[in-house]
Design a protein around this motif. Structure first.
Motif: not given
Length: 164
Positions: A84-93, A106-119, A132-137
């Motif tokens: 998990i700690k080595t995954l590209r979609n692991y958010w250390k923050s 950057k919001t989580a949704k922007q990062l989803f798009q940027e790194i091409g992940t579902k969550g 996979n669910q970050i609801i901002e709007t």
């Protein structure tokens, strides 16, 4: 009077029994589901604790959920933590905003798009969580919500998908 309560309990139990049931997913299917939806690759060295599907009968758009819980031994738990700690979609923050410099967030949704992940995977008190669910709007709502928790103390991974 007691007979009425007994009949009510039998009816409720029958409804629950008909609605809930084992999905009988194989280990290979569980591994594939986890990898496809979270990018996490795990071995088949685990014990299945729960494997359930539930449907909302006569729902407008076929509401359902399924959940499985698997348990790792000490060695596999350690490997999963390291993976998990080595995954590209692991958010250390620990919060859902990543500071890029002094003026840009950057919001989580922007990062989803940027790194091409579902969550994203991120740290929690119990271990790690994937969502996979970050609801901002209102437009951010997705009908299929995936939540995965990896409890590093219990060495249990819970995968839950809810389709509303």
């Amino acid at each position: 009077m007691k007979l009425k309560y007994l009949a009510l309990i039998i009816i409720i139990s029958s409804v629950i029994y008909c609605t809930l049931g084992s999905s009988a997913l194989s280990k290979e299917e569980m591994i594939a589901i986890i990898k496809e939806n979270t990018t996490l690759t795990i071995s088949d060295n685990f014990k299945i604790l729960r494997d359930t599907i539930a449907h909302t009968e006569n729902a407008f758009d076929s509401d359902y959920w399924f959940e499985f819980i698997i348990k790792f031994d000490e060695n596999e738990s350690h490997k999963t933590i390291q993976t998990i700690k080595t995954l590209r979609n692991y958010w250390k923050s620990e919060d859902f905003y990543l500071r890029l410099d002094s003026s840009e967030f950057k919001t989580a949704k922007q990062l989803f798009q940027e790194i091409g992940t579902k969550g994203l995977w991120h740290k929690s008190k119990e271990g790690f969580i994937f969502t996979n669910q970050i609801i901002e709007t209102v437009e951010d709502f997705e009908p299929s919500q995936i939540w995965v928790g990896f409890d590093t103390i219990k060495k249990e991974l819970t995968y839950s998908l809810r389709h509303l």
